[in-house]
Design a protein around this motif. Structure first.
Motif, PDB file in Angstrom:
ATOM      1  N   VAL A   1       0.829  -1.194   0.000  1.00 47.32           N
ATOM      2  CA  VAL A   1       0.000   0.000   0.000  1.00 47.32           C
ATOM      3  C   VAL A   1       0.875   1.259   0.000  1.00 47.32           C
ATOM      4  O   VAL A   1       0.627   2.175  -0.750  1.00 47.32           O
ATOM      5  CB  VAL A   1      -0.965   0.000   1.202  1.00 47.32           C
ATOM      6  CG1 VAL A   1      -1.722   1.313   1.296  1.00 47.32           C
ATOM      7  CG2 VAL A   1      -1.941  -1.159   1.119  1.00 47.32           C
ATOM      8  N   LEU A   2       1.924   1.291   0.855  1.00 46.27           N
ATOM      9  CA  LEU A   2       2.774   2.478   0.917  1.00 46.27           C
ATOM     10  C   LEU A   2       3.475   2.752  -0.398  1.00 46.27           C
ATOM     11  O   LEU A   2       3.647   3.902  -0.786  1.00 46.27           O
ATOM     12  CB  LEU A   2       3.798   2.341   2.043  1.00 46.27           C
ATOM     13  CG  LEU A   2       3.251   2.519   3.450  1.00 46.27           C
ATOM     14  CD1 LEU A   2       4.341   2.262   4.481  1.00 46.27           C
ATOM     15  CD2 LEU A   2       2.670   3.904   3.647  1.00 46.27           C
ATOM     16  N   VAL A   3       3.883   1.697  -1.103  1.00 40.71           N
ATOM     17  CA  VAL A   3       4.563   1.885  -2.386  1.00 40.71           C
ATOM     18  C   VAL A   3       3.630   2.606  -3.353  1.00 40.71           C
ATOM     19  O   VAL A   3       4.043   3.534  -4.048  1.00 40.71           O
ATOM     20  CB  VAL A   3       5.029   0.526  -2.963  1.00 40.71           C
ATOM     21  CG1 VAL A   3       5.556   0.684  -4.368  1.00 40.71           C
ATOM     22  CG2 VAL A   3       6.072  -0.091  -2.057  1.00 40.71           C
ATOM     23  N   ASN A   4       2.369   2.211  -3.383  1.00 35.79           N
ATOM     24  CA  ASN A   4       1.402   2.866  -4.264  1.00 35.79           C
ATOM     25  C   ASN A   4       1.195   4.323  -3.877  1.00 35.79           C
ATOM     26  O   ASN A   4       1.074   5.186  -4.746  1.00 35.79           O
ATOM     27  CB  ASN A   4       0.062   2.119  -4.247  1.00 35.79           C
ATOM     28  CG  ASN A   4       0.157   0.760  -4.903  1.00 35.79           C
ATOM     29  OD1 ASN A   4       1.028   0.521  -5.725  1.00 35.79           O
ATOM     30  ND2 ASN A   4      -0.725  -0.145  -4.516  1.00 35.79           N
ATOM     31  N   VAL A   5       1.170   4.606  -2.574  1.00 39.50           N
ATOM     32  CA  VAL A   5       1.021   5.984  -2.102  1.00 39.50           C
ATOM     33  C   VAL A   5       2.204   6.816  -2.568  1.00 39.50           C
ATOM     34  O   VAL A   5       2.030   7.945  -3.041  1.00 39.50           O
ATOM     35  CB  VAL A   5       0.884   6.023  -0.560  1.00 39.50           C
ATOM     36  CG1 VAL A   5       0.976   7.451  -0.035  1.00 39.50           C
ATOM     37  CG2 VAL A   5      -0.412   5.366  -0.118  1.00 39.50           C
ATOM     38  N   GLY A  25       8.751   4.431   6.050  1.00 37.88           N
ATOM     39  CA  GLY A  25       9.012   3.386   7.026  1.00 37.88           C
ATOM     40  C   GLY A  25       7.958   3.451   8.116  1.00 37.88           C
ATOM     41  O   GLY A  25       7.030   4.255   8.049  1.00 37.88           O
ATOM     42  N   ASP A  26       8.128   2.628   9.126  1.00 35.31           N
ATOM     43  CA  ASP A  26       7.179   2.685  10.231  1.00 35.31           C
ATOM     44  C   ASP A  26       7.402   3.983  11.006  1.00 35.31           C
ATOM     45  O   ASP A  26       8.452   4.616  10.913  1.00 35.31           O
ATOM     46  CB  ASP A  26       7.326   1.458  11.138  1.00 35.31           C
ATOM     47  CG  ASP A  26       8.693   1.382  11.782  1.00 35.31           C
ATOM     48  OD1 ASP A  26       8.875   2.044  12.826  1.00 35.31           O
ATOM     49  OD2 ASP A  26       9.574   0.681  11.238  1.00 35.31           O
ATOM     50  N   ASP A  27       6.392   4.396  11.770  1.00 34.34           N
ATOM     51  CA  ASP A  27       6.431   5.689  12.461  1.00 34.34           C
ATOM     52  C   ASP A  27       7.667   5.863  13.335  1.00 34.34           C
ATOM     53  O   ASP A  27       8.302   6.915  13.321  1.00 34.34           O
ATOM     54  CB  ASP A  27       5.172   5.887  13.308  1.00 34.34           C
ATOM     55  CG  ASP A  27       3.927   6.135  12.466  1.00 34.34           C
ATOM     56  OD1 ASP A  27       4.064   6.424  11.262  1.00 34.34           O
ATOM     57  OD2 ASP A  27       2.820   6.041  13.024  1.00 34.34           O
ATOM     58  N   GLU A  28       8.040   4.844  14.085  1.00 35.32           N
ATOM     59  CA  GLU A  28       9.179   4.962  15.002  1.00 35.32           C
ATOM     60  C   GLU A  28      10.498   5.119  14.228  1.00 35.32           C
ATOM     61  O   GLU A  28      11.332   5.937  14.594  1.00 35.32           O
ATOM     62  CB  GLU A  28       9.258   3.761  15.943  1.00 35.32           C
ATOM     63  CG  GLU A  28      10.366   3.858  16.957  1.00 35.32           C
ATOM     64  CD  GLU A  28      10.293   5.091  17.870  1.00 35.32           C
ATOM     65  OE1 GLU A  28      11.351   5.508  18.364  1.00 35.32           O
ATOM     66  OE2 GLU A  28       9.199   5.647  18.069  1.00 35.32           O
ATOM     67  N   SER A  29      10.679   4.372  13.159  1.00 35.64           N
ATOM     68  CA  SER A  29      11.901   4.495  12.354  1.00 35.64           C
ATOM     69  C   SER A  29      12.006   5.877  11.722  1.00 35.64           C
ATOM     70  O   SER A  29      13.082   6.475  11.695  1.00 35.64           O
ATOM     71  CB  SER A  29      11.935   3.428  11.262  1.00 35.64           C
ATOM     72  OG  SER A  29      12.013   2.147  11.825  1.00 35.64           O
ATOM     73  N   VAL A  30      10.888   6.392  11.235  1.00 34.01           N
ATOM     74  CA  VAL A  30      10.884   7.730  10.635  1.00 34.01           C
ATOM     75  C   VAL A  30      11.232   8.768  11.698  1.00 34.01           C
ATOM     76  O   VAL A  30      12.043   9.669  11.460  1.00 34.01           O
ATOM     77  CB  VAL A  30       9.512   8.028   9.980  1.00 34.01           C
ATOM     78  CG1 VAL A  30       9.410   9.491   9.558  1.00 34.01           C
ATOM     79  CG2 VAL A  30       9.284   7.108   8.783  1.00 34.01           C
ATOM     80  N   ARG A  31      10.644   8.652  12.890  1.00 37.20           N
ATOM     81  CA  ARG A  31      10.945   9.593  13.979  1.00 37.20           C
ATOM     82  C   ARG A  31      12.422   9.557  14.358  1.00 37.20           C
ATOM     83  O   ARG A  31      13.060  10.595  14.543  1.00 37.20           O
ATOM     84  CB  ARG A  31      10.099   9.271  15.219  1.00 37.20           C
ATOM     85  CG  ARG A  31       8.823  10.074  15.310  1.00 37.20           C
ATOM     86  CD  ARG A  31       8.181   9.960  16.687  1.00 37.20           C
ATOM     87  NE  ARG A  31       7.752   8.620  17.022  1.00 37.20           N
ATOM     88  CZ  ARG A  31       6.628   8.062  16.597  1.00 37.20           C
ATOM     89  NH1 ARG A  31       5.811   8.734  15.829  1.00 37.20           N
ATOM     90  NH2 ARG A  31       6.311   6.837  16.948  1.00 37.20           N
TER      91      ARG A  31
END
Length: 86
Positions: A1-5, A25-31
């Motif tokens: 899904v994220l790839v399409n976004v 990435g997941d929220d924690e990794s991005v933070r």
């Protein structure tokens, strides 16, 4: 899904995906990454993100080789660093 976004985002904003790498990435990794790079961001409507205008160049060891805020005024310096990293 994220790839399409991310593909839809690139298309909507006319980004040449041969020249841009859109990461997620997941929220924690991005933070965590944002904290390390001193990169500020905020979710906004329409599934988009508002973020600081910062250019960060990492070397192969993942260390910051150059970081500049705003429009890169030192484009030549950025290009030189990128060429040395190849």
């Amino acid at each position: 899904v994220l790839v399409n976004v991310m593909k839809e985002f690139a298309k909507k904003h006319g980004l040449d995906t041969t020249k841009w790498r859109l990461l997620t990435g997941d929220d924690e990794s991005v933070r965590q990454l944002a904290m390390v790079l001193q990169f500020k961001y905020q979710n906004i409507p329409d599934n988009e993100v508002s973020h600081s205008n910062i250019v960060t160049v990492l070397n192969r060891q993942g260390e910051i080789a150059l970081q500049t805020l705003g429009e890169p005024k030192r484009v030549g310096e950025i290009v030189n660093i990128l060429e040395k990293l190849e």
